[in-house]
Design a protein around this motif. Structure first.
Motif, short mmCIF file in Angstrom:
data_model
loop_
_atom_site.label_atom_id
_atom_site.label_comp_id
_atom_site.label_asym_id
_atom_site.label_seq_id
_atom_site.Cartn_x
_atom_site.Cartn_y
_atom_site.Cartn_z
N GLY A 283 71.22 43.19 6.15
CA GLY A 283 69.88 43.93 5.67
C GLY A 283 68.84 43.07 5.05
O GLY A 283 67.76 43.26 5.29
N ASP A 284 69.34 41.68 4.66
CA ASP A 284 68.22 41.10 4.36
C ASP A 284 68.58 39.50 4.37
O ASP A 284 68.40 38.51 3.62
N LEU A 285 68.79 39.11 5.78
CA LEU A 285 69.36 37.69 6.27
C LEU A 285 67.89 36.84 6.10
O LEU A 285 66.94 37.33 6.50
N GLN A 286 68.11 35.78 5.51
CA GLN A 286 66.91 34.84 5.37
C GLN A 286 67.61 33.25 5.37
O GLN A 286 68.88 33.18 5.26
N PRO A 287 66.78 32.23 5.43
CA PRO A 287 67.16 31.04 5.68
C PRO A 287 67.92 30.38 4.38
O PRO A 287 68.94 29.56 5.03
N MET B 289 62.58 41.23 3.79
CA MET B 289 61.72 39.84 4.34
C MET B 289 60.67 40.32 5.26
O MET B 289 61.29 40.46 6.56
N MET B 290 59.41 40.45 5.24
CA MET B 290 58.55 40.97 6.18
C MET B 290 58.62 40.24 7.34
O MET B 290 58.69 40.49 8.40
N THR C 152 65.66 33.75 11.39
CA THR C 152 66.15 32.59 10.25
C THR C 152 66.30 31.43 10.92
O THR C 152 65.72 30.36 10.36
N LEU C 153 66.82 31.44 12.12
CA LEU C 153 67.33 30.20 12.79
C LEU C 153 65.80 29.59 13.45
O LEU C 153 65.78 28.45 13.42
N TRP C 154 64.83 30.42 13.70
CA TRP C 154 63.69 29.74 14.33
C TRP C 154 63.02 29.21 12.95
O TRP C 154 62.20 28.04 13.21
N THR C 155 62.86 29.74 11.99
CA THR C 155 62.23 29.48 10.72
C THR C 155 63.02 27.90 10.26
O THR C 155 62.19 27.07 9.81
N CYS C 156 64.44 28.22 10.51
CA CYS C 156 64.70 26.70 10.07
C CYS C 156 64.54 25.42 10.81
O CYS C 156 64.52 24.42 10.40
#
Length: 281
Positions: A133-137, A171-172, A204-208
């Protein structure tokens, strides 16, 4: 270092029983939720306190940690809120593993391996019948043995259950369009989903890789200070294009397909792991 209220002494006792005499370092403290790293001769623990509106969220997260395989937690209540203690997860986050990639210093082989490991960790959680529900880098921690442990289960749920009365998104910038739409149109409570997890995983992977969120808000005319309601509506209607920066085209092409797909057309977390594994470093 933040201060513990006397009523939260049980949290310290639980951490001492795990680690021995403690040295405390405050990690975060905002909106009623505070986290300390408790270090002792027998180990390291994480202590989390939730007060006010954060008390319910902290209790919910402790309940999840008590149910999913591979995690241990001790929890309790005090006059002002809820506390829990759990072993500290040692290792770099996915964001940290990708740092050399973002700096142009190589490291793609290690980053790809970490990306696959993160996908597999999410897949394992899904296989157990859970949604994160809230995956982030920063929410995947990579251990020395190659395993990944996930963090921040405040918006997690077991399939078939809805442990909150209202959900307004996490995370919007990594929210799946259908999730944003559900928050806007209701009815509440809105459920997190495994397909939305996969969208957030790809984001998340794109942001990383890039160091920036996947969506190009400037191109959509959404500058700084845009009300969150307007951003949510734009995401829900897919009015925000994906960013065009592609420092790692072969990996980002796979991620782009996931981010543009509807919920029924997204791969599973297992399938995304296979797609990432096939990318050339």
């Amino acid at each position: 270092m933040g201060e513990f209220t006397p009523a939260a002494d049980e949290a310290l006792k639980a951490a001492r029983s795990m680690c021995g005499p403690l040295e405390l370092a405050e990690i975060s403290n905002r909106r009623g939720s505070a986290v300390w790293k408790a270090t002792g001769p027998r180990g390291i623990a994480s202590i989390k306190l939730g007060t006010g509106e954060a008390a319910e969220v902290t209790a919910r997260e402790a309940s999840v940690l008590d149910q999913i395989p591979g995690y241990t937690v001790t929890a309790g209540r005090f006059d002002d809120g809820v506390w829990y203690v759990t072993p500290w997860l040692a290792g770099p986050s996915t964001w940290e593993v990708f740092r050399p990639v973002r700096k142009g210093d190589g490291g793609r082989g290690d980053a790809l391996a970490a990306a696959v490991e993160l996908c597999r960790a999410v897949a394992d959680l899904h296989a157990e019948g859970w949604v994160h529900g809230d995956l982030q880098p920063q929410h995947g921690i990579h251990g020395a043995d190659g395993t990944v442990r996930l963090l921040d289960f405040a918006w997690s749920r077991r399939l078939g259950s809805t442990p909150w009365t209202a959900f307004d998104g996490t995370m919007m910038h990594l929210t799946a369009p259908e999730s944003a739409a559900a928050v806007i149109t209701g009815p509440q409570p809105v459920d997190t989903t495994q397909t939305a997890d996969v969208h957030a995983l790809a984001g998340t992977l794109w942001t990383c890789v890039t160091g920036t969120w996947p969506l190009d808000y400037e191109a959509a005319g959404l500058g700084r200070g845009t009300p969150i309601e307007d951003m949510r509506k734009a995401i829900a209607t897919r009015a925000v294009p994906l960013a065009t920066s592609t420092p790692w085209p072969t990996l980002q092409a796979r991620l782009r397909d996931v981010l543009l797909a509807g919920p029924d057309d997204r791969p599973s977390a297992v399938e995304l792991a296979d797609l990432v594994r096939a990318v050339d470093a």
